[in-house]
Design a protein around this motif. Sequence first.
Motif, PDB file in Angstrom:
ATOM      1  N   MET A 153       0.823  -1.209   0.000  1.00 30.59           N
ATOM      2  CA  MET A 153       0.000   0.000   0.000  1.00 30.59           C
ATOM      3  C   MET A 153       0.859   1.261   0.000  1.00 30.59           C
ATOM      4  O   MET A 153       0.499   2.263  -0.602  1.00 30.59           O
ATOM      5  N   HIS A 154       1.993   1.195   0.704  1.00 33.96           N
ATOM      6  CA  HIS A 154       2.859   2.371   0.770  1.00 33.96           C
ATOM      7  C   HIS A 154       3.699   2.565  -0.485  1.00 33.96           C
ATOM      8  O   HIS A 154       4.251   3.639  -0.701  1.00 33.96           O
ATOM      9  N   SER A 155       3.782   1.521  -1.295  1.00 30.31           N
ATOM     10  CA  SER A 155       4.641   1.654  -2.481  1.00 30.31           C
ATOM     11  C   SER A 155       3.837   1.712  -3.782  1.00 30.31           C
ATOM     12  O   SER A 155       4.403   1.702  -4.852  1.00 30.31           O
ATOM     13  N   SER A 156       2.508   1.783  -3.678  1.00 25.08           N
ATOM     14  CA  SER A 156       1.688   1.757  -4.903  1.00 25.08           C
ATOM     15  C   SER A 156       1.056   3.099  -5.228  1.00 25.08           C
ATOM     16  O   SER A 156       0.126   3.169  -6.030  1.00 25.08           O
ATOM     17  N   GLY A 157       1.525   4.157  -4.587  1.00 21.91           N
ATOM     18  CA  GLY A 157       1.006   5.487  -4.917  1.00 21.91           C
ATOM     19  C   GLY A 157      -0.385   5.721  -4.368  1.00 21.91           C
ATOM     20  O   GLY A 157      -0.891   4.979  -3.526  1.00 21.91           O
ATOM     21  N   VAL A 158      -1.001   6.791  -4.900  1.00 20.04           N
ATOM     22  CA  VAL A 158      -2.330   7.193  -4.437  1.00 20.04           C
ATOM     23  C   VAL A 158      -3.347   6.125  -4.855  1.00 20.04           C
ATOM     24  O   VAL A 158      -3.449   5.793  -6.027  1.00 20.04           O
ATOM     25  N   ALA A 159      -4.066   5.546  -3.863  1.00 18.25           N
ATOM     26  CA  ALA A 159      -5.038   4.486  -4.166  1.00 18.25           C
ATOM     27  C   ALA A 159      -5.962   4.274  -2.970  1.00 18.25           C
ATOM     28  O   ALA A 159      -5.683   4.745  -1.870  1.00 18.25           O
TER      29      ALA A 159
END
Length: 644
Positions: free
Chosen positions: A464-470
């Motif tokens: 979640m922290h490495s997948s950008g805004v989501a």
Amino acid sequence: MKMFCLLLALALLAALPMAAVAEESSLYVKKVENLPEDFIFGMDASCVPALEASGVKYYDFDGSEADVYQVLADNGINYIRVRIWNDPFNSEGKGYGGGNCDIANAVAIGKRATASGMKLLVNFHYSDFWADPGKQMVPKAWKGMDIEQKTEAVYQYTLNCLTQLKEAGVDVGMVQIGNETNNYMCGEKTWFNIQYLMQAGAKATREVFPQALVALHFANPEKVGNYETYAKKMDYYQVDYDVFASSYYPYWHGSMENLTNTLSAIATTYGKKVMVMETSYAYTGADTDFNGNTIGDGGAIEKAYPFTVQGQANHLRALTDAIVNDTVNGIGVVYWEGTWISVGGQSWEENHEKWETYGSGWASSYAAAYDAADAGRYYGGCAVDNQALFDEHGKPLESRKVFNLMREGNEIPLMADALEDVTIICDLNAPLALPETINAVMTDDSKQAIPVIWDFTGEMDQQMHSSGVAQYIITGHAGGMEARCYVSMVEYNYLQDYSFEEQSPLWQITDLKKADELYIEDKKTDSLTGTRHMHFWSAAKDSVEFTLEQKAQNLPGGKYRFTVSIMGGDAGKTDIYAYAKVNGETVASAPMTITSYGNWDTAVTPDFTCEATDEVVVGVYVKCQGAGNGAWGKIDDALLNSVK
Ligand code: CA
């Protein structure tokens, strides 16, 4: 004398309190004080014959198959509402659906309601299919009539239908002249014409059922002033009616307080009775008939109560209490189509065939002949099966007992009924902290924090922290129920009121040269986002020089960057830049330029670091020499984001 005695006996009978039913129930129900014995608890059950033809069966609480109208009567319903369409069939006799509710259907339902000791509430749409605020189509047979002819047609039609009901021995207690007639009725669009039709319907009702109440029915109590206008028009034209009735679907129709205030004002001003003519509430977000529902699980809906059986009961109890105790002359609450459930097929195709054949969906394809634009395109099944008071198999839900239970109350020990969803906005560069407790919604609608365990792994966290805004939904469990946490991973903005929409006092303007105009302006077309922005203009040369600053609140220690946008014109020579100050010292800045209208220039400062205890101020410095008409500009969208 004999007659008098009979009437007296009947009056005494009617005055006897209902047998107090000490009912066992798992529902928590707070007693509704001052609830009159004759308070109208209505159920619109117009689709039942079409559903039964489609194979639907209804059951009693003991599991035995039962007449659904008797089940309703046993559970405190004293009025059955039925809609009547003039001719809901095409030229080949194929029904439009929605129960194919013609007068024959109303007579059949009326007889069953009467046999079960309930009164009938007749709901004339004066249309061949659904009439509502957006749609009031004239019946096929009345097309082309002038208002005089149409008035006579309404009179004769009403007279004829009510006479049929009377001859069938149906106990008609109320007649509704038009359905949700907000400014339109039967193809007419002026109150001058509509009032003739209403008068004609009322006149026929008075002649056939002089004891029955005449009701007018409107929707959208949340629209300020509309009901007052309708009531005033009715009064001006001296329309003969007894009840001013409103639909009240809590998802769309404003607060209960607004409803009761609006209805009370009409009751007081015009001496009318008032009531809720339609309401409903979802007991589940799930669909059961392969036709999507108007109210699903969707987060966009404002939920007053959880979508549970208890939530359904709580809505009905609260609305009843509001109409009984907070409304002047409130006489009743009618639930809309609480018997409309799935026709029971295992696929859309299977159900579709039943909807087409028996008219048990909201519309059949045959409706295209009359209403091509809507029903003819979107025909299908039931969109309210998740708001029924029976489950998909025809078994009564516990919420059905609420009508009886609210007379005496059933204040059993509280239990957790549902879990409140959690919403978290998390900075991509900050750790995600899921809560250790979650609010359980108790059966009385109070909230109680209980421990929650999330199905959340380090792997998920990392992703979640490495997948950008989501956006994500994390599930867990608490109190034996599934918990949900909606997480938005964002580039978190540590500034307040970043787009000047709230006119936050945290924004500090320091005007160094007394500009002619320097303020937050409300003008959507000149804003980068939202409707407001910081505006400046000054006519004289060298009269624009100011700073616009915000001190960051509770900023954690770390690395940050500041972003802000500007546009403008006639600026001449300028000195404009975005900056960040830590403990009064400028640590980062980025130049900005003004060119012409609509050309926003976005400045991003270099990264800077601070400790949690530091004072961090970000801002824009603007100095314009001015040219021609004087410098002007707009500043919008200030972002203070953390950086890895
Ligand atoms: Ca459905």
